[in-house]
Design a protein around this motif. Structure first.
Motif, PDB file in Angstrom:
ATOM      1  N   CYS A 165       2.181  12.437  -1.844  1.00  0.00           N
ATOM      2  CA  CYS A 165       3.192  11.556  -1.236  1.00  0.00           C
ATOM      3  C   CYS A 165       2.765  11.110   0.155  1.00  0.00           C
ATOM      4  O   CYS A 165       2.950   9.937   0.534  1.00  0.00           O
ATOM      5  CB  CYS A 165       4.536  12.260  -1.180  1.00  0.00           C
ATOM      6  N   ALA A 175       0.206   8.485  -0.313  1.00  0.00           N
ATOM      7  CA  ALA A 175       0.796   7.253  -0.849  1.00  0.00           C
ATOM      8  C   ALA A 175       1.532   6.462   0.217  1.00  0.00           C
ATOM      9  O   ALA A 175       1.638   5.224   0.124  1.00  0.00           O
ATOM     10  CB  ALA A 175       1.743   7.607  -1.995  1.00  0.00           C
ATOM     11  N   VAL A 176       2.036   7.144   1.233  1.00  0.00           N
ATOM     12  CA  VAL A 176       2.744   6.437   2.310  1.00  0.00           C
ATOM     13  C   VAL A 176       1.826   5.430   3.002  1.00  0.00           C
ATOM     14  O   VAL A 176       2.262   4.363   3.452  1.00  0.00           O
ATOM     15  CB  VAL A 176       3.320   7.448   3.318  1.00  0.00           C
ATOM     16  N   TRP A 198      -0.292   3.446   1.749  1.00  0.00           N
ATOM     17  CA  TRP A 198      -0.351   2.168   1.039  1.00  0.00           C
ATOM     18  C   TRP A 198       1.036   1.680   0.608  1.00  0.00           C
ATOM     19  O   TRP A 198       1.154   0.810  -0.251  1.00  0.00           O
ATOM     20  CB  TRP A 198      -1.237   2.322  -0.206  1.00  0.00           C
ATOM     21  N   SER A 199       2.047   2.240   1.189  1.00  0.00           N
ATOM     22  CA  SER A 199       3.406   1.846   0.810  1.00  0.00           C
ATOM     23  C   SER A 199       3.691   0.398   1.208  1.00  0.00           C
ATOM     24  O   SER A 199       3.544   0.030   2.378  1.00  0.00           O
ATOM     25  CB  SER A 199       4.427   2.762   1.479  1.00  0.00           C
ATOM     26  N   VAL A 222      10.232   2.465   0.333  1.00  0.00           N
ATOM     27  CA  VAL A 222       9.362   3.236  -0.554  1.00  0.00           C
ATOM     28  C   VAL A 222       8.773   4.428   0.199  1.00  0.00           C
ATOM     29  O   VAL A 222       8.695   5.551  -0.319  1.00  0.00           O
ATOM     30  CB  VAL A 222       8.247   2.352  -1.137  1.00  0.00           C
ATOM     31  N   ALA A 223       8.356   4.181   1.445  1.00  0.00           N
ATOM     32  CA  ALA A 223       7.823   5.271   2.270  1.00  0.00           C
ATOM     33  C   ALA A 223       8.888   6.343   2.509  1.00  0.00           C
ATOM     34  O   ALA A 223       8.611   7.550   2.467  1.00  0.00           O
ATOM     35  CB  ALA A 223       7.327   4.724   3.603  1.00  0.00           C
ATOM     36  N   LEU A 231       9.273   8.394  -0.657  1.00  0.00           N
ATOM     37  CA  LEU A 231       8.149   9.310  -0.798  1.00  0.00           C
ATOM     38  C   LEU A 231       8.278  10.514   0.131  1.00  0.00           C
ATOM     39  O   LEU A 231       8.021  11.660  -0.259  1.00  0.00           O
ATOM     40  CB  LEU A 231       6.844   8.564  -0.527  1.00  0.00           C
TER      41      LEU A 231
END
Length: 464
Positions: free
Chosen positions: A400, A403-404, A406-407, A412-413, A416
């Motif tokens: 997670c 992934a933040v 490329w959020s 979405v961030a 996550l």
């Protein structure tokens, strides 16, 4: 017994000379159902319990209370009973307290609180057994001038059964707890003192835990001393059904079978509709001669006599069946066990000449060992899954965080980060329970298993 001994607190001067060896001893054990925030009318009921103790005839001289959770309730009872029970101890244990208290007419020379090594599971927070730190409250009470004129009182509340035996997932804990208090009572008897084991043992007569206590300590269940043919469970239980007897009436349940729990006279055990009507002001008539299928005995007084002095059971009865004078509800969801012990002038056989431990059949020890092995497998499996959950949550959290970067959206961030935080928190809790708690539980199981194996070996030698 616990290593730490404490000098009695909040004692007062007795109204009579406590050093005269009494000719009789009145003992009461009661589960008060005093759960803070959960028990209805808690403080009012416990205050009335204090009133009833204060005016009881004959006056109690030693009282063991269970589920007396708050200082407010304990101090209220102490204030009301100080003229007959000037000494007392409220026992501290666990996160929320063990709910145990001992009151006495005579001075308490020493006290201790022993917490059971196997004592529920922290993940079962909705049950609370682990959090209250269940154990044995003990008090050494001197009732005479002689060196061994001492009563050692052990007050306890064993782990609750949440399913019927043998499918109860906590039966291993309760059996281990019975083993521990049996050892403590045996050691007290070996010192030549009178022994009293009081409490809500959450077991039916002649169950495994009951037989274990009577085999591995010299104490006996007082009710079965007086009424050896009394029920070994509720009428609906398989053990009692196997006896092929008629279903007892509510009156017989109290007078002959000593039922303290789930009795039809107890308003807290009524059906939902009866309780709903009751709280609206409509009482229900309970026919004392009607059959009672659910009443059973979970509360006990165990007893072993003092060395060199012969004490015998004069009587035993169920008490505290009355209702609150204004609320009209039962004073607790349990009734009390009350007994009078009488000292005889004839000098009894010295306990030091007796064998302090008898043995169960060898197959019973095998049954306990099989129970321990089964529970050990269960807990090791639980430990693996909890540690795997912790490891998986660590990986998910790292994923997670990556992934933040490329959020495409802030929300979405946020999602996550929220998922990673909550998941990691749950994983850490599971990891702590699996790595620390279950580890300590498995070690306690090893100690229990070793002691049972020793007892089995001694039983085999005794039988040879």
């Amino acid at each position: 017994m616990a290593d730490q001994m404490a000098t009695i607190e909040d004692s007062q001067e007795p109204s009579a000379d406590p050093l005269d060896l009494p000719s009789s001893l009145r003992v009461i054990s009661l589960n008060c159902w005093g759960l803070k925030f959960l028990s209805k009318y808690r403080h009012a009921r416990l205050v009335e319990i204090g009133h009833q103790l204060a005016k009881a005839t004959p006056a109690p001289q030693i009282v063991g209370l269970q589920e007396c959770w708050t200082q407010q309730d304990y101090l209220a009872i102490r204030e009301l009973t100080k003229h007959i029970l000037p000494y007392g101890k409220f026992y501290w244990s666990g996160i929320f307290g063990g709910g145990l208290a001992i009151l006495s007419k005579w001075p308490i020379e020493e006290s201790s609180m022993f917490r059971y090594p196997l004592n529920g599971r922290p993940q079962a927070f909705f049950r609370g057994d682990w959090y209250v730190g269940k154990g044995v409250a003990s008090a050494r009470i001197r009732i005479g001038t002689g060196r061994k004129d001492v009563v050692e009182v052990f007050c306890t509340h064993l782990h609750a059964p949440y399913e019927r035996e043998p499918n109860d997932s906590y039966i291993c804990h309760r059996t281990a707890q019975a083993w521990e208090i049996a050892k403590m009572m045996r050691h007290a008897a070996e010192r030549g003192h009178m022994v009293l084991g009081l409490g809500d043992f959450n077991m039916i007569p002649l169950s495994l835990a009951h037989r274990l206590i009577e085999a591995h300590s010299p104490v006996k269940d007082i009710w079965r001393i007086v009424k050896p043919d009394s029920a070994v469970g509720a009428a609906e239980d398989s053990a009692e059904k196997a006896r092929g007897l008629v279903v007892p009436s509510s009156r017989m349940c109290l007078e002959e079978h000593g039922t303290t729990c789930d009795h039809r006279f107890n308003t807290w055990r009524w059906s939902k509709q009866m309780k709903k009507d009751f709280f609206k002001g409509k009482d229900s008539y309970i026919d004392p001669e009607a059959e009672d299928h659910r009443a059973k005995r979970l509360d006990y007084v165990f007893f072993a006599s003092q060395e060199g002095v012969r004490w015998q059971v004069q009587d035993v009865q169920v008490g505290f069946t009355m209702r609150h004078p204004t609320l009209l509800c039962s004073l607790s969801d349990h009734f009390s066990i009350e007994t009078t012990l009488v000292r005889h002038p004839t000098v009894g056989e010295k306990t030091e000449d007796k064998v302090m431990t008898s043995f169960l059949p060898v197959e019973t020890y095998d049954e306990i060992l099989a129970m321990v092995a089964k529970y050990n497998i269960r807990e090791r499996k639980q430990r693996r899954w909890r540690l795997r959950h912790f490891g998986a949550e660590v990986v998910i959290t790292i994923g997670c965080f990556i992934a933040v970067w490329w959020s495409p959206r802030n929300f979405v961030a946020f999602i996550l980060m929220l998922v990673s935080t909550l998941g990691l928190s749950a994983g850490v809790l599971d990891g702590l329970m699996g790595g620390l708690f279950v580890g300590s539980e498995i070690r306690a199981l090893k100690e229990f298993e070793y002691e049972v194996r020793l007892a089995k070996e001694q039983a085999l030698r005794a039988a040879a």
